[in-house]
Design a protein around this motif. Structure first.
Motif, mmCIF file in Angstrom:
data_model
loop_
_atom_site.group_PDB
_atom_site.id
_atom_site.type_symbol
_atom_site.label_atom_id
_atom_site.label_comp_id
_atom_site.label_asym_id
_atom_site.label_seq_id
_atom_site.Cartn_x
_atom_site.Cartn_y
_atom_site.Cartn_z
ATOM 1 N N ILE A 89 0.834 -1.201 0.000
ATOM 2 C CA ILE A 89 0.000 0.000 0.000
ATOM 3 C C ILE A 89 0.871 1.254 0.000
ATOM 4 O O ILE A 89 0.607 2.226 -0.735
ATOM 5 N N MET A 90 1.931 1.259 0.803
ATOM 6 C CA MET A 90 2.839 2.403 0.822
ATOM 7 C C MET A 90 3.522 2.571 -0.530
ATOM 8 O O MET A 90 3.676 3.692 -1.034
ATOM 9 N N PHE A 91 3.936 1.465 -1.126
ATOM 10 C CA PHE A 91 4.594 1.504 -2.438
ATOM 11 C C PHE A 91 3.627 1.959 -3.518
ATOM 12 O O PHE A 91 3.983 2.772 -4.385
ATOM 13 N N ARG A 92 2.403 1.472 -3.449
ATOM 14 C CA ARG A 92 1.415 1.729 -4.499
ATOM 15 C C ARG A 92 0.873 3.148 -4.468
ATOM 16 O O ARG A 92 0.695 3.778 -5.523
ATOM 17 N N PHE A 93 0.613 3.676 -3.279
ATOM 18 C CA PHE A 93 -0.083 4.950 -3.186
ATOM 19 C C PHE A 93 0.784 6.099 -2.661
ATOM 20 O O PHE A 93 0.297 7.235 -2.587
ATOM 21 N N LYS A 94 2.053 5.824 -2.311
ATOM 22 C CA LYS A 94 2.869 6.897 -1.774
ATOM 23 C C LYS A 94 4.229 6.982 -2.450
ATOM 24 O O LYS A 94 4.504 7.936 -3.180
ATOM 25 N N THR A 95 5.093 6.018 -2.229
ATOM 26 C CA THR A 95 6.480 6.145 -2.679
ATOM 27 C C THR A 95 6.642 5.996 -4.183
ATOM 28 O O THR A 95 7.483 6.657 -4.795
ATOM 29 N N HIS A 96 5.845 5.116 -4.832
ATOM 30 C CA HIS A 96 5.995 4.861 -6.270
ATOM 31 C C HIS A 96 4.652 4.961 -6.985
ATOM 32 O O HIS A 96 4.365 4.189 -7.905
ATOM 33 N N ARG A 97 3.876 5.920 -6.606
ATOM 34 C CA ARG A 97 2.561 6.088 -7.211
ATOM 35 C C ARG A 97 2.658 6.395 -8.702
ATOM 36 O O ARG A 97 1.781 6.023 -9.481
ATOM 37 N N PHE A 98 3.720 7.064 -9.107
ATOM 38 C CA PHE A 98 3.871 7.462 -10.510
ATOM 39 C C PHE A 98 3.954 6.257 -11.445
ATOM 40 O O PHE A 98 3.649 6.367 -12.637
ATOM 41 N N LEU A 99 4.376 5.091 -10.937
ATOM 42 C CA LEU A 99 4.479 3.914 -11.790
ATOM 43 C C LEU A 99 3.114 3.418 -12.257
ATOM 44 O O LEU A 99 3.006 2.738 -13.276
#
Length: 245
Positions: A89-99
């Motif tokens: 969730i942190m990866f998807r919506f915060k740290t790497h949302r641009f992907l």
């Protein structure tokens, strides 16, 4: 497990068929596709580990010892999957949302876009609560009627649990919308919906159920039917091949 299979085989397959019949090519985010497909594969492998562990146990061990070992392994895997979901969730919506952003959001003063709801937030919340309540009651009636449906042996409990209940679950409208979006050359939305839903089930719902059973003293583990495990693994393997080629 039935919901994951429905998402990957029925919904995703229908999206490819109907979308491919309208357009020769579909645009997807390669980075997002790889992240989702690899994460789902790892989650499914983790779910199937206790079943593989069961077949490696020494036949001389008592049934109680085998059950205890499988439960301990299932509890450990469930905790790891829940932690993985938090990081996802942190990866998807915060740290790497641009992907995962396929289309830029464009502001417009021409009024609301087509398909955007104008309902007030409290009305939307009320409709959501009422719909979920009706769905829960309906599924509860269905589950209570399983014994009556299977008494003549023409319908098995496995078929109801693996096929019927997942098809009748609350994701039906979402699945139909995924197929519709695929016919509009938005195959990435269909993939995001089906694969994202499967990741949520594999990383959150299944391990959460295991942890709830663990907390209430119920001996629930990841020991699934071998045939179902093989079908699930092959489905994820096929999805990874399609998403990365």
């Amino acid at each position: 497990m039935g919901t994951i299979l429905i998402n990957l085989l029925l919904v995703q397959g229908a999206a490819f068929i109907f979308g491919g019949s309208q357009y020769m090519e579909g645009v997807i985010s390669a980075s997002a596709a790889q992240v989702n497909s690899y994460l789902l594969a790892l989650a499914v492998i983790a779910i199937l580990l206790p079943a593989a562990f069961h077949f490696t146990l020494n036949s001389g061990i008592s049934d109680e010892a085998q059950t205890s070992a499988i439960l301990k392994m299932s509890h450990g895997v469930a905790v790891i999957l829940l932690v993985t979901f938090v990081f996802y969730i942190m990866f998807r919506f915060k740290t790497h949302r641009f992907l995962f952003d396929m289309e830029p959001i464009e502001e417009s003063d021409e009024g609301p876009e087509e398909g955007v709801s104008n309902l007030p937030i409290y009305i939307s919340v009320i409709l959501l609560v009422v719909t979920i309540g009706l769905l829960v009651v309906t599924l509860e009636w269905l589950i209570e009627s399983i014994d009556d449906l299977t008494v003549n042996g023409q319908i098995s409990k496995e078929w109801i649990g693996l096929i019927l209940i997942p098809v009748l679950s609350g994701n039906t409208i979402e699945r139909i919308e995924s197929i519709v979006q695929a016919t509009r050359a938005k195959i990435y939305l269909a993939i995001e919906s089906t694969v994202g839903s499967s990741i949520e089930i594999a990383l959150l719902i299944i391990p959460l159920v295991i942890c709830v059973a663990w907390g209430t003293g119920k001996p629930l583990s990841f020991l699934f039917d071998p045939y179902e495990c093989i079908i699930l693994f092959l489905s994820v393997l096929m999805l990874n091949y399609l998403m990365n080629n």
